[in-house]
Design an enzyme around this catalytic site. Structure first.
Site, PDB file in Angstrom:
ATOM      1  N   TYR A   1      11.930 -20.856  26.988  1.00 52.99           N
ATOM      2  CA  TYR A   1      10.745 -21.289  27.731  1.00 52.99           C
ATOM      3  C   TYR A   1      10.145 -20.148  28.567  1.00 52.99           C
ATOM      4  CZ  TYR A   1      11.769 -26.191  26.595  1.00 52.99           C
ATOM      5  OH  TYR A   1      11.991 -27.379  25.942  1.00 52.99           O
TER       6      TYR A   1
ATOM      7  N   LYS B   1      24.352 -23.066  19.787  1.00 52.37           N
ATOM      8  CA  LYS B   1      24.122 -22.985  18.341  1.00 52.37           C
ATOM      9  C   LYS B   1      24.630 -21.598  17.933  1.00 52.37           C
ATOM     10  CE  LYS B   1      22.371 -24.745  14.559  1.00 52.37           C
ATOM     11  NZ  LYS B   1      22.995 -25.890  13.873  1.00 52.37           N
TER      12      LYS B   1
ATOM     13  N   ASP C   1      23.451 -29.636  17.219  1.00 50.41           N
ATOM     14  CA  ASP C   1      23.155 -30.715  16.263  1.00 50.41           C
ATOM     15  C   ASP C   1      24.258 -31.772  16.304  1.00 50.41           C
ATOM     16  OD1 ASP C   1      24.590 -28.538  15.357  1.00 50.41           O
ATOM     17  OD2 ASP C   1      23.935 -28.664  13.284  1.00 50.41           O
TER      18      ASP C   1
ATOM     19  N   ASP D   1      16.689 -29.796  27.532  1.00 55.85           N
ATOM     20  CA  ASP D   1      15.463 -30.588  27.603  1.00 55.85           C
ATOM     21  C   ASP D   1      15.554 -31.751  26.620  1.00 55.85           C
ATOM     22  OD1 ASP D   1      12.927 -31.372  28.162  1.00 55.85           O
ATOM     23  OD2 ASP D   1      11.917 -29.600  27.372  1.00 55.85           O
TER      24      ASP D   1
ATOM     25  N   ASP E   1      16.782 -36.026  27.387  1.00 54.29           N
ATOM     26  CA  ASP E   1      15.889 -37.147  27.074  1.00 54.29           C
ATOM     27  C   ASP E   1      16.607 -38.144  26.167  1.00 54.29           C
ATOM     28  OD1 ASP E   1      13.804 -36.219  28.580  1.00 54.29           O
ATOM     29  OD2 ASP E   1      12.305 -36.473  27.006  1.00 54.29           O
TER      30      ASP E   1
END
Ligand code: NAD
Length: 361
Positions: free
Chosen positions: A141, A192, A224, A248, A252
């Site tokens: 980001y 990852k 994942d 992020d 959620d």
């Protein structure tokens, strides 16, 4: 000593839900004698409209002088097409960076009364209590270079950079290890590392740091798999630590396990203990000004503010108890409503929490 709180209502449902948290603050100041000085400021689309930028200098200056900030939410369709650097979300990224708010704590706790509001079976989610620690001022980001450029063949190419230094990884991992020490002693670091070098380093640094926290059981998981496990068996997790982007998305996802995005608070902390507190949801323009938004995530954010920045766990617990009480009493905003419950609007829910708080000693 009087503590300073800066209130940034923001856009969309922001002003409505923050107004409910302000009722709680007013009660604590007037009835319980808590010494607080409240200030207000502009952030997001409202700041673009009033001052031409999403984070006015005045807001950042006030924020730096405060012990804590309570934020509603920013953004909305009105500002989606303006120049990218002026968009409300840029104001949010800028205040996080300007205050060094590198650690985002997002608890996903299921209130027993809401077990049936989750889309997952009640037995899968009942008793759920996860703390997601998300890195907030680094990663993709913020990484440079970033942008949209034109290639030689005339087509456009979008690009961003995923970058983490050892010190950035270490300081967020430390927050997570310390949180795990105070909870059930289990930490899952999500990366990852099989594909992305930046997260390969992440895994190395977290593993090295774990030697300083022998009581914490560390586990690594690919993102994942973590997404899958969060839906399959979420109660296996205690604390999760991960990067900005993965955090992020996973937080959620975790929010839906608890029934509604309208229930979950968050804290963004700097190294000096100051912090910004906000619900994890956005400005929900689709329901703004209709008195239907759930203010409980914002009220629970206020509870986190008392716990982490004002170091007043007693009031934090009382606010949580008051929220539990209104849910036990069957009060529900539209997002968590169910048969046999009492439907209430944003305002009534705020009033009910204050009433419940007044009955707690
Ligand atoms: P959103 O979280 O605003 O809304 C998603 C869905 O959840 C909507 O259907 C909304 O009505 C519902 N919802 C959200 N909060 C609720 C609440 N308190 N009570 C009841 N229902 C609620 O996400 P979005 O629609 O993707 O984004 C809307 C705007 O918010 C965008 O401009 C986005 O950039 C911005 N946003 C801001 C933040 C922030 O301020 N931290 C975070 C996420 C999105």
């Amino acid at each position: 000593m009087t503590k300073k709180i800066l209130i940034l209502p923001g856009d969309g449902i922001g002003p409505e839900i923050v107004a409910q948290a302000e009722k709680v603050l007013a009660f604590l100041i007037e009835e319980r004698g808590v010494k607080l000085e409240l200030e207000h400021g502009l952030l997001g689309g409202c700041a673009v409209d009033a001052a031409g930028v999403p984070l006015p200098e005045e807001t950042l200056a006030k924020a730096k002088e405060s012990d804590a900030i309570l934020l509603g939410s920013v953004g909305g369709p009105k500002w989606e097409t303006i120049e990218r650097s002026l968009r409300p979300e840029r104001g949010l990224l800028a205040i996080r960076a300007g205050l060094g708010l590198f650690a985002n704590l997002r608890p996903a706790v299921l209130f027993p009364e809401l077990a049936s509001a989750s889309t997952l079976r009640a037995d899968v989610v009942s008793g759920l209590d996860i703390m997601i620690v998300r890195e907030l001022t680094g990663g993709i980001y913020f990484g440079e270079p970033r942008g949209i450029r034109e290639l030689d063949d005339g087509q456009r190419q979008g690009f961003n950079t995923l970058v983490y230094s050892e010190s950035e990884i270490e300081r967020i991992a430390r927050v997570a290890f310390e949180s795990a020490e105070k909870r059930q002693g289990r930490l899952c670091s999500v990366d990852k590392a099989n594909v992305l070098e930046a997260t390969e380093l992440w895994r190395e640094v977290v593993t090295e740091l774990s030697k300083e926290y022998p009581k914490v059981e560390l586990q690594h998981m690919y993102v994942d798999n973590a997404a899958m496990q969060l839906v399959r068996d979420p109660k296996q997790f205690d604390v999760i630590v991960t990067s900005n982007l993965f955090g992020d998305i996973l937080s959620d996802l975790a929010s839906m396990l608890t029934g509604s995005i309208g229930m979950l608070p968050s804290a963004s902390l700097a190294s000096d203990g100051s912090g910004m507190y906000e619900p994890i949801h956005g400005s929900a323009p689709d329901i703004a000004n209709q008195n239907v938004a759930n203010p409980l995530a914002t009220i629970l954010s206020l509870s986190m503010l008392f716990r982490y920045s004002l170091e007043n766990a007693e009031i934090a617990v009382q606010i949580e108890q008051a929220v539990s009480q209104v849910l036990s009493d069957g009060l529900r905003t539209k997002d968590i409503d169910a048969e046999g419950m009492t439907s209430v609007g944003t305002d009534e829910m705020g009033d009910a929490v204050v009433k419940a708080l007044s009955s707690i000693n």
